[in-house]
Design a protein around this motif. Structure first.
Motif, PDB file in Angstrom:
ATOM      1  N   LYS A  62      90.791   9.658 -55.933  1.00 24.24           N
ATOM      2  CA  LYS A  62      90.084   9.082 -54.785  1.00 24.24           C
ATOM      3  C   LYS A  62      90.319   9.964 -53.562  1.00 24.24           C
ATOM      4  CE  LYS A  62      88.015   5.980 -52.208  1.00 24.24           C
ATOM      5  NZ  LYS A  62      86.605   6.173 -51.987  1.00 24.24           N
ATOM      6  N   GLY A  63      89.230  10.420 -52.968  1.00 26.25           N
ATOM      7  CA  GLY A  63      89.311  11.268 -51.787  1.00 26.25           C
ATOM      8  C   GLY A  63      89.262  12.750 -52.087  1.00 26.25           C
ATOM      9  N   GLU A  64      89.104  13.108 -53.363  1.00 28.45           N
ATOM     10  CA  GLU A  64      89.116  14.528 -53.729  1.00 28.45           C
ATOM     11  C   GLU A  64      87.995  15.306 -53.045  1.00 28.45           C
ATOM     12  OE1 GLU A  64      86.824  14.082 -58.063  1.00 28.45           O
ATOM     13  OE2 GLU A  64      88.996  14.293 -57.992  1.00 28.45           O
ATOM     14  N   GLY A  67      88.160  13.451 -48.710  1.00 28.11           N
ATOM     15  CA  GLY A  67      89.400  13.475 -47.936  1.00 28.11           C
ATOM     16  C   GLY A  67      89.958  12.084 -47.672  1.00 28.11           C
ATOM     17  N   HIS A  68      89.243  11.048 -48.100  1.00 33.11           N
ATOM     18  CA  HIS A  68      89.667   9.664 -47.870  1.00 33.11           C
ATOM     19  C   HIS A  68      90.568   9.188 -49.009  1.00 33.11           C
ATOM     20  CE1 HIS A  68      85.748   9.549 -45.408  1.00 33.11           C
ATOM     21  NE2 HIS A  68      86.768   9.862 -44.628  1.00 33.11           N
ATOM     22  N   ILE A  69      91.733   9.778 -49.064  1.00 33.56           N
ATOM     23  CA  ILE A  69      92.725   9.492 -50.105  1.00 33.56           C
ATOM     24  C   ILE A  69      93.317   8.103 -49.897  1.00 33.56           C
ATOM     25  CG2 ILE A  69      95.037  10.204 -50.899  1.00 33.56           C
ATOM     26  CD1 ILE A  69      94.117  13.103 -50.215  1.00 33.56           C
ATOM     27  N   GLN A  70      93.692   7.469 -50.992  1.00 34.44           N
ATOM     28  CA  GLN A  70      94.381   6.179 -50.926  1.00 34.44           C
ATOM     29  C   GLN A  70      95.849   6.398 -51.270  1.00 34.44           C
ATOM     30  OE1 GLN A  70      92.048   3.782 -53.643  1.00 34.44           O
ATOM     31  NE2 GLN A  70      90.654   3.161 -52.016  1.00 34.44           N
ATOM     32  N   LYS A  71      96.719   6.211 -50.282  1.00 37.25           N
ATOM     33  CA  LYS A  71      98.169   6.289 -50.488  1.00 37.25           C
ATOM     34  C   LYS A  71      98.621   4.929 -51.012  1.00 37.25           C
ATOM     35  CE  LYS A  71      98.945  10.377 -48.560  1.00 37.25           C
ATOM     36  NZ  LYS A  71      99.616  11.475 -49.194  1.00 37.25           N
TER      37      LYS A  71
END
Length: 129
Positions: A62-64, A67-71
């Motif tokens: 997700k976000g690859e 850029g909207h990665i989920q931590k």
């Protein structure tokens, strides 16, 4: 990390489990996706949400692209062991490919689906194809 915990998941016949991404701070449901065994394992190892894309037939970090990665703050399994809940910190405040905070932006109002959440960023600016 031993992987016996993965055996406790009640995987579907096609080896998948639905995964709900929830904002850890607000509790808002951001999206629902699918995970296979490898996606769940890598999510636990990396601390970032990795899903299985049914349409692309591959793992999807997700976000690859956006850029909207989920931590991932926490991973939970429901009572039937057939749904995973990820409590996440959503980077950039956008979880949906439409540029909205959540994929659940349509609300049923008098028998019609109404888009009630604003687009925060134009998808054309997010996904430079």
């Amino acid at each position: 990390m031993t992987e016996t915990w993965l055996n406790k998941v009640n995987w579907s016949a096609d080896g998948l489990v639905p995964a709900i991404a929830q904002d850890a701070a607000s509790g808002r449901v951001l999206m629902v996706a699918w995970m296979d065994r490898e996606a769940l394992k890598r999510t636990a190892e990396t601390g970032e949400a990795i899903y299985w894309s049914r349409s692309r037939r591959k793992l999807w970090h997700k976000g690859e692209e956006s850029g909207h990665i989920q931590k991932v703050q926490e991973i939970r399994l429901d009572c039937d062991a057939d749904v995973v809940l990820l409590q996440v910190e959503q980077q950039g405040g956008i979880a949906c490919h439409t540029g909205r905070a959540s994929c659940f932006y349509s609300k049923l109002v008098h028998g019609e689906w109404v888009e009630v959440d604003a687009v925060l960023k134009n998808p054309d600016e997010i996904y430079k194809r």
